[in-house]
Write a protein that holds these residues in place. Structure first.
Motif, mmCIF file in Angstrom:
data_model
loop_
_atom_site.group_PDB
_atom_site.id
_atom_site.type_symbol
_atom_site.label_atom_id
_atom_site.label_comp_id
_atom_site.label_asym_id
_atom_site.label_seq_id
_atom_site.Cartn_x
_atom_site.Cartn_y
_atom_site.Cartn_z
ATOM 1 N N MET A 223 20.835 -49.986 -45.115
ATOM 2 C CA MET A 223 19.978 -49.379 -46.539
ATOM 3 C C MET A 223 20.720 -49.759 -47.869
ATOM 4 N N ARG A 224 21.648 -49.049 -47.906
ATOM 5 C CA ARG A 224 22.396 -49.610 -49.310
ATOM 6 C C ARG A 224 22.615 -50.772 -49.730
ATOM 7 N N ARG A 225 23.278 -51.513 -48.655
ATOM 8 C CA ARG A 225 23.248 -53.020 -48.820
ATOM 9 C C ARG A 225 22.220 -53.896 -49.129
ATOM 10 N N SER A 226 20.960 -53.185 -48.695
ATOM 11 C CA SER A 226 19.522 -54.120 -48.857
ATOM 12 C C SER A 226 19.214 -53.768 -50.205
ATOM 13 N N ILE A 227 19.407 -52.506 -50.897
ATOM 14 C CA ILE A 227 19.165 -52.182 -52.228
ATOM 15 C C ILE A 227 20.059 -52.927 -53.089
ATOM 16 N N LEU A 228 21.432 -52.901 -52.943
ATOM 17 C CA LEU A 228 22.216 -53.673 -53.625
ATOM 18 C C LEU A 228 21.964 -55.321 -53.861
ATOM 19 N N ALA A 229 21.191 -55.810 -52.443
ATOM 20 C CA ALA A 229 20.814 -57.188 -52.645
ATOM 21 C C ALA A 229 19.791 -57.439 -53.396
ATOM 22 N N ARG A 230 18.820 -56.426 -53.212
ATOM 23 C CA ARG A 230 17.569 -56.670 -54.181
ATOM 24 C C ARG A 230 17.896 -56.523 -55.743
ATOM 25 N N ILE A 231 18.664 -55.776 -55.909
ATOM 26 C CA ILE A 231 19.166 -55.526 -57.194
ATOM 27 C C ILE A 231 19.808 -56.981 -57.737
ATOM 28 N N SER A 232 20.764 -57.510 -56.984
ATOM 29 C CA SER A 232 21.618 -58.599 -57.300
ATOM 30 C C SER A 232 20.691 -59.697 -57.411
ATOM 31 N N THR A 233 19.566 -59.760 -56.682
ATOM 32 C CA THR A 233 18.340 -60.990 -56.492
ATOM 33 C C THR A 233 17.719 -60.853 -57.874
ATOM 34 N N TRP A 234 17.061 -59.662 -58.143
ATOM 35 C CA TRP A 234 16.613 -59.614 -59.374
ATOM 36 C C TRP A 234 17.280 -59.861 -60.901
ATOM 37 N N ALA A 235 18.588 -59.545 -60.491
ATOM 38 C CA ALA A 235 19.408 -59.734 -61.892
ATOM 39 C C ALA A 235 19.634 -61.201 -61.939
ATOM 40 N N ILE A 236 19.933 -61.983 -60.821
ATOM 41 C CA ILE A 236 20.164 -63.332 -60.958
ATOM 42 C C ILE A 236 18.633 -64.044 -61.486
ATOM 43 N N ARG A 237 17.609 -63.538 -61.006
ATOM 44 C CA ARG A 237 16.326 -63.907 -61.475
ATOM 45 C C ARG A 237 15.945 -63.836 -62.880
ATOM 46 N N ILE A 238 16.438 -62.662 -63.492
ATOM 47 C CA ILE A 238 16.291 -62.336 -64.608
ATOM 48 C C ILE A 238 17.231 -63.181 -65.741
ATOM 49 N N VAL A 239 18.357 -63.354 -65.187
ATOM 50 C CA VAL A 239 19.083 -64.042 -65.961
ATOM 51 C C VAL A 239 18.861 -65.540 -66.072
ATOM 52 N N ILE A 240 18.361 -66.053 -64.875
ATOM 53 C CA ILE A 240 17.825 -67.420 -64.792
ATOM 54 C C ILE A 240 16.725 -67.618 -65.729
ATOM 55 N N LEU A 241 15.807 -66.651 -65.846
ATOM 56 C CA LEU A 241 14.443 -66.726 -66.602
ATOM 57 C C LEU A 241 14.860 -66.954 -68.043
ATOM 58 N N TRP A 242 15.826 -65.865 -68.478
ATOM 59 C CA TRP A 242 16.458 -65.666 -69.651
ATOM 60 C C TRP A 242 17.107 -67.199 -70.176
ATOM 61 N N LEU A 243 17.937 -67.677 -69.335
ATOM 62 C CA LEU A 243 18.548 -69.117 -69.642
ATOM 63 C C LEU A 243 17.567 -70.133 -69.957
ATOM 64 N N ALA A 244 16.366 -70.014 -69.063
ATOM 65 C CA ALA A 244 15.260 -70.966 -69.096
ATOM 66 C C ALA A 244 14.629 -70.688 -70.622
ATOM 67 N N PHE A 245 14.397 -69.685 -70.948
ATOM 68 C CA PHE A 245 13.583 -69.335 -72.067
ATOM 69 C C PHE A 245 14.172 -69.403 -73.195
ATOM 70 N N THR A 246 15.658 -69.278 -73.301
ATOM 71 C CA THR A 246 16.372 -69.472 -74.496
ATOM 72 C C THR A 246 16.458 -70.979 -74.603
ATOM 73 N N PHE A 247 16.533 -71.669 -73.564
ATOM 74 C CA PHE A 247 16.705 -73.297 -73.843
ATOM 75 C C PHE A 247 15.543 -73.938 -74.310
ATOM 76 N N LEU A 248 14.385 -73.337 -73.699
ATOM 77 C CA LEU A 248 13.079 -73.867 -74.137
ATOM 78 C C LEU A 248 12.842 -73.620 -75.412
ATOM 79 N N TRP A 249 13.080 -72.296 -75.905
ATOM 80 C CA TRP A 249 13.188 -72.112 -77.476
ATOM 81 C C TRP A 249 13.658 -72.817 -78.402
#
Length: 230
Positions: free
Chosen positions: A1-27
């Protein structure tokens, strides 16, 4: 259960970073063609109730004297570096360590990154973001665009932004008509535009302005292959 929560957090963190990189590049990429509508300093002035003077002009509509004076005063390796002038940074660090007047080593590209995309301040977070945006600017903009944006968003006095508004404010005529002496004086106050005026330069700044004026023809010849100014 704990590993599943950590995996979800990591996945969302990676998505946020990718979105931020894409946004700033396009900006940053968008600003290659779209003129920045506002800066954090302008917002600061508006919030304080200060009238903001600003008139955008293309680089071709500004006096070449001012373009070359700004390079002479602020970033003499402008066309040679890729965003960071490590020689200037090293000299600035050495000067500051030796107890002399504090000096900066920021290039014009770094100042554009700070003024167009960030806020003023000396925090490590802001400096790290400045370096990141500087890399993006150098990757996506030609040098002429970097200089054009710089000259149009630079603070030149209380509520005065950009070369055209500054020229009208200080000299009563268009920035297209700036003489070498006027351009050198304007470029020399850029480090402290709220304290200095082209009409009343402190002794050291007046000496710098005379030096910048002498350097203008040399900078013009040296930058001829990089900048094409009429």
């Amino acid at each position: 259960m704990r590993r599943s929560i950590l995996a979800r957090i990591s996945t969302w963190a990676i998505r946020i970073v990718i979105l931020w990189l894409a946004f700033t590049f396009l900006w940053v990429l968008a600003y290659r063609w779209i003129n920045p509508p506002v800066t954090s300093l302008m917002i600061r002035d508006w919030v304080a109730g200060q009238t903001v003077r600003r008139e955008w002009r293309s680089l071709d509509a500004l006096s070449p004297n001012l373009a070359y004076a700004a390079i002479a005063a602020e970033d003499q390796n402008f066309c040679r570096h890729t965003g960071f002038d490590f020689e200037a940074i090293s000299k600035a660090i050495e000067s500051n360590r030796s107890g002399h007047r504090l000096r900066g080593g920021s290039t014009i590209s770094q100042q554009v990154a700070k003024n167009a995309f960030l806020w003023s301040g000396r925090s490590w977070v802001r400096k790290a973001l400045e370096a990141y945006f500087t890399v993006l600017i150098e990757l996506t903009w030609p040098k002429q665009r970097v200089l054009e944006v710089y000259l149009n968003i630079a603070e030149w006095g209380i509520g005065v932004y950009g070369a055209e508004a500054a020229s009208q404010y200080y000299y009563g005529h268009s920035a297209a008509r700036l003489s070498r002496a006027q351009a050198a004086a304007m470029a020399s106050i850029l480090p402290a535009p709220l304290r200095w005026s082209p009409h009343k330069l402190p002794h050291g700044v007046a000496r710098k302005a005379r030096s910048v004026q002498r350097w203008i023809p040399f900078i013009q010849r040296e930058m001829s292959g990089c900048l094409h100014l009429s």
